[in-house]
Design an enzyme around this catalytic site. Sequence first.
Site, mmCIF file in Angstrom:
data_model
loop_
_atom_site.group_PDB
_atom_site.id
_atom_site.type_symbol
_atom_site.label_atom_id
_atom_site.label_comp_id
_atom_site.label_asym_id
_atom_site.label_seq_id
_atom_site.Cartn_x
_atom_site.Cartn_y
_atom_site.Cartn_z
ATOM 1 N N SER A 175 0.836 -1.194 0.000
ATOM 2 C CA SER A 175 0.000 0.000 0.000
ATOM 3 C C SER A 175 0.882 1.261 0.000
ATOM 4 O O SER A 175 1.675 1.445 -0.920
ATOM 5 C CB SER A 175 -0.960 -0.035 1.192
ATOM 6 N N ASP A 281 -9.669 -3.901 -5.723
ATOM 7 C CA ASP A 281 -9.004 -2.759 -5.094
ATOM 8 C C ASP A 281 -9.260 -1.516 -5.945
ATOM 9 O O ASP A 281 -8.955 -1.516 -7.139
ATOM 10 C CB ASP A 281 -7.497 -3.045 -5.003
ATOM 11 N N HIS A 311 -8.362 -4.369 -1.035
ATOM 12 C CA HIS A 311 -7.108 -3.735 -0.654
ATOM 13 C C HIS A 311 -6.682 -4.207 0.735
ATOM 14 O O HIS A 311 -7.450 -4.141 1.694
ATOM 15 C CB HIS A 311 -7.252 -2.212 -0.652
#
Length: 339
Positions: A175, A281, A311
């Site tokens: 991320s 995502d 995600h």
Amino acid sequence: MSGQPPPPPITDPFEYLQIVLNPDGTLTRNFNRFTCVPPNPNPNADDVDHPPQPPPTPVISKDVPINPLNNTWARIFLPRQALLDSSSLPLIVFFHGGGFILLSADMDVFHNYCSNLAHTIPAVVVSVDYRLAPEHRLPAAYDECVEALHWIKTSQDEWLRNYADFSQCFLMGSSAGGNIAYHVGLRAAGLVRELEPLKIKGLVLHQPFFGGVQRSGSELRLINDPVLPPIVSDVMWDLSLPKGVDRDHEYCNPTAHGGSKELEKLKSLGWKVLINGCDGDPLVDRQMELMKLMEGKGVQVVGNFRDGGFHGEEDFDPSKAHAMHMVLKDFIISANSID
């Protein structure tokens, strides 16, 4: 169909993130949202002579300071087997996620992820803890993670000196950490001699956090995503980007303005890049756009995109994490076969 109605859309990202923006520009965070866990530094700490104690953990860990003035540090993970056979293992420098504004390297979600990563590859993993925005806006995280590379190359830590193969170094992040791995990689490409004997072979961008002013197709499709809707991403970027810039700044949108010239250095150095994502995502289109940009610059890119998911799924599902780590294991082998 489960018959359960979908969760209501997130309308207050501050409440969702459990943060409060103070008048002085700092954040009040809920530090109880995730559990922090200590390292397990002693190879024999859980070796006991009587049941019903658990068997020794396959990976040991310890915390080491990087820059005490900035309170930056790292947690090092070492497969226990390396102690027995004096293995020389690839070195993975890992950067955690949290939108640049949350979380730390000692939280259980990242501790468990890095421990499993070190065991599966196997590898020495150095998980870097950097300072957070908005108290320390970008590029502070990039600066401190580059500093971590300089610290690693000169460190006298016995685990790094005895078991890490500095000629097989990979920068990895999830991320926001994937964003950091990308930008630190661009900087490191211009510091090859200064970083010796560290020899970076590639970048691993796991669901990297990127954005832009214009909504992408996947952001529009998943506008009410229950995990990371664009309204939440926007707040993270507002709190972490330098003041006065928008989301087309290079830190957020690497494809804007034709991309960084530093990408050509990645090509000339022969580094490989693995981009991992999923179509559940909202950031997936950003990740695919970056992959196409890199391919256009001649960088060796491997895309690993799967259907479904969400995600951060690998952070909470060990089976999904293991599957991703097996892809990474093959990637490391292929990257090391190219000199």
